[in-house]
Design a protein around this motif. Structure first.
Motif, PDB file in Angstrom:
ATOM      1  N   THR A 112       5.771  -4.752   3.310  1.00 37.05           N
ATOM      2  CA  THR A 112       5.832  -5.068   1.887  1.00 37.05           C
ATOM      3  C   THR A 112       5.067  -6.350   1.594  1.00 37.05           C
ATOM      4  O   THR A 112       4.983  -7.248   2.436  1.00 37.05           O
ATOM      5  N   ARG A 113       4.546  -6.443   0.354  1.00 34.71           N
ATOM      6  CA  ARG A 113       3.822  -7.631  -0.086  1.00 34.71           C
ATOM      7  C   ARG A 113       4.288  -8.012  -1.484  1.00 34.71           C
ATOM      8  O   ARG A 113       4.347  -7.159  -2.371  1.00 34.71           O
ATOM      9  N   LEU A 114       4.595  -9.281  -1.678  1.00 33.72           N
ATOM     10  CA  LEU A 114       4.995  -9.769  -2.983  1.00 33.72           C
ATOM     11  C   LEU A 114       3.778 -10.199  -3.784  1.00 33.72           C
ATOM     12  O   LEU A 114       2.837 -10.793  -3.244  1.00 33.72           O
ATOM     13  N   VAL A 115       3.808  -9.899  -5.082  1.00 36.16           N
ATOM     14  CA  VAL A 115       2.808 -10.398  -6.025  1.00 36.16           C
ATOM     15  C   VAL A 115       3.564 -11.141  -7.112  1.00 36.16           C
ATOM     16  O   VAL A 115       4.367 -10.551  -7.842  1.00 36.16           O
ATOM     17  N   SER A 116       3.331 -12.445  -7.220  1.00 36.40           N
ATOM     18  CA  SER A 116       4.032 -13.268  -8.181  1.00 36.40           C
ATOM     19  C   SER A 116       3.291 -14.594  -8.311  1.00 36.40           C
ATOM     20  O   SER A 116       2.136 -14.716  -7.912  1.00 36.40           O
ATOM     21  N   ARG A 117       3.987 -15.587  -8.862  1.00 35.22           N
ATOM     22  CA  ARG A 117       3.431 -16.934  -9.005  1.00 35.22           C
ATOM     23  C   ARG A 117       4.577 -17.926  -8.895  1.00 35.22           C
ATOM     24  O   ARG A 117       5.594 -17.779  -9.580  1.00 35.22           O
ATOM     25  N   VAL A 118       4.420 -18.917  -8.021  1.00 36.84           N
ATOM     26  CA  VAL A 118       5.440 -19.942  -7.845  1.00 36.84           C
ATOM     27  C   VAL A 118       4.760 -21.301  -7.909  1.00 36.84           C
ATOM     28  O   VAL A 118       3.554 -21.422  -7.689  1.00 36.84           O
ATOM     29  N   PRO A 119       5.514 -22.362  -8.222  1.00 37.42           N
ATOM     30  CA  PRO A 119       4.897 -23.687  -8.337  1.00 37.42           C
ATOM     31  C   PRO A 119       4.309 -24.177  -7.021  1.00 37.42           C
ATOM     32  O   PRO A 119       4.795 -23.836  -5.940  1.00 37.42           O
ATOM     33  N   ASP A 120       3.271 -25.000  -7.154  1.00 41.05           N
ATOM     34  CA  ASP A 120       2.569 -25.518  -5.979  1.00 41.05           C
ATOM     35  C   ASP A 120       3.213 -26.834  -5.535  1.00 41.05           C
ATOM     36  O   ASP A 120       2.589 -27.904  -5.562  1.00 41.05           O
TER      37      ASP A 120
ATOM     38  N   MET B 131       0.475   5.991  12.995  1.00 42.42           N
ATOM     39  CA  MET B 131      -0.262   5.090  12.117  1.00 42.42           C
ATOM     40  C   MET B 131       0.731   4.330  11.243  1.00 42.42           C
ATOM     41  O   MET B 131       1.696   4.888  10.745  1.00 42.42           O
ATOM     42  N   ALA B 132       0.500   3.012  11.055  1.00 43.76           N
ATOM     43  CA  ALA B 132       1.400   2.189  10.267  1.00 43.76           C
ATOM     44  C   ALA B 132       1.378   2.617   8.796  1.00 43.76           C
ATOM     45  O   ALA B 132       0.345   3.035   8.271  1.00 43.76           O
ATOM     46  N   ALA B 133       2.532   2.500   8.150  1.00 41.90           N
ATOM     47  CA  ALA B 133       2.621   2.849   6.746  1.00 41.90           C
ATOM     48  C   ALA B 133       1.851   1.844   5.901  1.00 41.90           C
ATOM     49  O   ALA B 133       1.744   0.663   6.245  1.00 41.90           O
ATOM     50  N   ALA B 134       1.288   2.315   4.783  1.00 40.04           N
ATOM     51  CA  ALA B 134       0.611   1.415   3.847  1.00 40.04           C
ATOM     52  C   ALA B 134       1.654   0.554   3.147  1.00 40.04           C
ATOM     53  O   ALA B 134       2.774   1.000   2.890  1.00 40.04           O
ATOM     54  N   PRO B 135       1.315  -0.691   2.814  1.00 33.24           N
ATOM     55  CA  PRO B 135       2.326  -1.604   2.269  1.00 33.24           C
ATOM     56  C   PRO B 135       2.786  -1.253   0.864  1.00 33.24           C
ATOM     57  O   PRO B 135       2.026  -0.705   0.056  1.00 33.24           O
ATOM     58  N   VAL B 136       4.032  -1.608   0.591  1.00 33.98           N
ATOM     59  CA  VAL B 136       4.596  -1.508  -0.751  1.00 33.98           C
ATOM     60  C   VAL B 136       4.337  -2.825  -1.470  1.00 33.98           C
ATOM     61  O   VAL B 136       4.680  -3.899  -0.969  1.00 33.98           O
ATOM     62  N   ILE B 137       3.718  -2.758  -2.655  1.00 33.82           N
ATOM     63  CA  ILE B 137       3.446  -3.938  -3.468  1.00 33.82           C
ATOM     64  C   ILE B 137       4.582  -4.115  -4.472  1.00 33.82           C
ATOM     65  O   ILE B 137       4.915  -3.185  -5.220  1.00 33.82           O
TER      66      ILE B 137
ATOM     67  N   LEU C 170      -5.003 -12.478 -11.471  1.00 30.93           N
ATOM     68  CA  LEU C 170      -4.644 -11.433 -10.509  1.00 30.93           C
ATOM     69  C   LEU C 170      -5.809 -10.463 -10.313  1.00 30.93           C
ATOM     70  O   LEU C 170      -6.237  -9.788 -11.252  1.00 30.93           O
ATOM     71  N   ASN C 171      -6.309 -10.402  -9.091  1.00 30.12           N
ATOM     72  CA  ASN C 171      -7.380  -9.474  -8.732  1.00 30.12           C
ATOM     73  C   ASN C 171      -6.734  -8.194  -8.209  1.00 30.12           C
ATOM     74  O   ASN C 171      -6.486  -8.042  -7.013  1.00 30.12           O
ATOM     75  N   TRP C 172      -6.446  -7.270  -9.127  1.00 23.22           N
ATOM     76  CA  TRP C 172      -5.708  -6.077  -8.744  1.00 23.22           C
ATOM     77  C   TRP C 172      -6.494  -5.179  -7.795  1.00 23.22           C
ATOM     78  O   TRP C 172      -5.898  -4.450  -6.993  1.00 23.22           O
ATOM     79  N   ASN C 173      -7.808  -5.215  -7.859  1.00 17.49           N
ATOM     80  CA  ASN C 173      -8.597  -4.418  -6.909  1.00 17.49           C
ATOM     81  C   ASN C 173      -8.311  -4.865  -5.482  1.00 17.49           C
ATOM     82  O   ASN C 173      -8.142  -4.036  -4.580  1.00 17.49           O
ATOM     83  N   ALA C 174      -8.249  -6.176  -5.279  1.00 18.62           N
ATOM     84  CA  ALA C 174      -7.956  -6.688  -3.942  1.00 18.62           C
ATOM     85  C   ALA C 174      -6.483  -6.487  -3.587  1.00 18.62           C
ATOM     86  O   ALA C 174      -6.143  -6.119  -2.459  1.00 18.62           O
ATOM     87  N   ILE C 175      -5.597  -6.716  -4.563  1.00 13.91           N
ATOM     88  CA  ILE C 175      -4.162  -6.596  -4.311  1.00 13.91           C
ATOM     89  C   ILE C 175      -3.790  -5.183  -3.866  1.00 13.91           C
ATOM     90  O   ILE C 175      -2.982  -4.989  -2.949  1.00 13.91           O
ATOM     91  N   LEU C 176      -4.376  -4.184  -4.519  1.00 20.56           N
ATOM     92  CA  LEU C 176      -4.006  -2.792  -4.254  1.00 20.56           C
ATOM     93  C   LEU C 176      -4.872  -2.117  -3.203  1.00 20.56           C
ATOM     94  O   LEU C 176      -4.691  -0.934  -2.921  1.00 20.56           O
ATOM     95  N   ASP C 177      -5.777  -2.860  -2.617  1.00 19.21           N
ATOM     96  CA  ASP C 177      -6.627  -2.289  -1.567  1.00 19.21           C
ATOM     97  C   ASP C 177      -5.754  -1.874  -0.378  1.00 19.21           C
ATOM     98  O   ASP C 177      -5.111  -2.701   0.253  1.00 19.21           O
ATOM     99  N   GLY C 178      -5.706  -0.599  -0.091  1.00 19.87           N
ATOM    100  CA  GLY C 178      -4.904  -0.091   1.022  1.00 19.87           C
ATOM    101  C   GLY C 178      -3.420   0.014   0.740  1.00 19.87           C
ATOM    102  O   GLY C 178      -2.634   0.319   1.654  1.00 19.87           O
ATOM    103  N   ALA C 179      -2.997  -0.212  -0.502  1.00 20.25           N
ATOM    104  CA  ALA C 179      -1.563  -0.160  -0.835  1.00 20.25           C
ATOM    105  C   ALA C 179      -1.052   1.279  -0.823  1.00 20.25           C
ATOM    106  O   ALA C 179      -1.775   2.227  -1.134  1.00 20.25           O
ATOM    107  N   GLY C 180       0.234   1.415  -0.488  1.00 23.40           N
ATOM    108  CA  GLY C 180       0.843   2.742  -0.466  1.00 23.40           C
ATOM    109  C   GLY C 180       1.837   2.978  -1.580  1.00 23.40           C
ATOM    110  O   GLY C 180       2.247   4.123  -1.813  1.00 23.40           O
ATOM    111  N   TRP C 181       2.231   1.912  -2.282  1.00 22.30           N
ATOM    112  CA  TRP C 181       3.251   2.040  -3.327  1.00 22.30           C
ATOM    113  C   TRP C 181       3.207   0.783  -4.185  1.00 22.30           C
ATOM    114  O   TRP C 181       2.815  -0.293  -3.715  1.00 22.30           O
TER     115      TRP C 181
END
Length: 329
Positions: A52-60, A1-7, A121-132
């Motif tokens: 891994t998944r990045l959570v941040s904000r960059v210019p559009d 089984m694949a590892a859960a993503p690191v946020i 930031l919708n942390w419920n969605a961001i951390l859904d299924g997260a492993g770290w």
């Protein structure tokens, strides 16, 4: 089984390097890459097979897109990065040589992450299924709104039993020691794994002592599962000797000290932290986890740029001895 993503939550930056070992005052151009303390950890982990998944904000605009494309090329997911704000922060880098150390100049005011609204930031969605969940001390240095956003994320991680790692990474050009000492301790209540030094423990968290005493004090005060301290000795010739210690589940482990000639020191602490996270996720033996982390940091000294572009096999080769430094044909 694949590892859960690191946020990985933190600021993404443009890195501008002088050519070769030129000084700032003599360079007529800069090489452009992109970086970020937490993002460096994410890149290393993807090289070692962990998502891994990045959570941040960059210019559009196109520079923001170029930044995200840079991380995507190394397999890091960027779909959670918000778009908006004025600009990317910048760090200018002058790479030293021998006895002359490297220099970094920050240009990070009015950056996209600094102006984030925590409600974006919708942390419920961001951390859904997260492993770290991983962050460093550079994120809360960016302002009260970033601290609030981080606190919300940490609280959501605690609710979901997602392990949290924190690399202290104090930067005096971003904030003062007194400011950090006022903001960091409440955040540590949500942390499981702390990476820093005995000086960090004393200065920001009021934990006295050195070595094992300090690590045990940090673990007891904040109910930490793991505390890791790195140690660097720089010889007059510029050769670095790197080692680390780890207190995990009440036991203390010490790594061998390894010498390295430095090509680029920036990002070595992130390589160490990535190795630690990898070992804890994979449940490797503690001594092997520590030694892998130190070997990853040592080899990162030989790679230009911020990223530990190293395979597991290369790191294990350094760990196990035969063929170190030889040409691979």
């Amino acid at each position: 089984m694949a590892a859960a993503p690191v946020i990985a939550f933190g600021e993404l930056l443009m890195r501008l390097d002088t050519h070769g070992h030129e000084r700032f005052v003599q360079s007529d151009g800069f090489r452009t890459t992109f970086t970020g303390g937490e993002a460096n950890v994410a890149v290393a982990l993807t090289q070692w097979g962990l998502p891994t998944r990045l959570v941040s904000r960059v210019p559009d605009h196109d520079i923001g897109t170029a930044c995200l494309n840079h991380f995507r090329r190394y397999g890091v997911e960027t779909d959670l990065v918000l778009r908006g704000g004025e600009r990317l922060g910048i760090l200018f880098v002058e790479t030293g040589a021998s006895q002359r150390g490297s220099r970094v100049i920050y240009d990070r005011l009015h950056s996209s992450l600094r102006s984030i609204d925590p409600g974006e930031l919708n942390w419920n969605a961001i951390l859904d299924g997260a492993g770290w969940f991983h962050f460093t001390g550079t994120a809360p240095a960016l302002g009260a709104n970033v601290v609030e956003a981080l606190h919300d994320g940490l609280a959501a991680a605690r609710e979901r039993n997602v392990p949290v790692s924190f690399d202290c990474s104090f930067r005096s050009t971003l904030w003062s020691e007194d400011q950090a000492a006022g903001i960091l301790p409440p955040l540590l209540e949500y942390v499981d794994v702390f990476v820093g030094s005995a000086r960090d423990a004393q200065t920001f968290f009021g934990v006295p002592g050195e070595g094992e005493e300090s690590m045990a004090g940090m673990a007891a005060k904040y109910d930490l599962r793991a505390v890791a301290y790195t140690k660097r000795i720089v010889a007059p010739t510029g050769i670095n000797t790197y080692s680390a210690s780890l207190r995990l589940d009440g036991c203390t482990y010490v790594s061998p000290a390894l010498d390295v000639a430095v090509v680029d020191r920036i990002g070595t602490g992130d390589a160490f932290t990535a190795g630690l996270i990898r070992g804890l996720i994979l449940e490797d033996p503690p001594q092997r986890t520590l030694d892998f982390s130190v070997a990853a940091a040592v080899l990162k000294h030989t790679v230009p740029g911020d990223f530990a572009l190293l395979s597991v096999e290369e790191i294990q080769q350094l760990l196990d001895g035969p063929g170190v430094g030889s040409v691979r044909r």
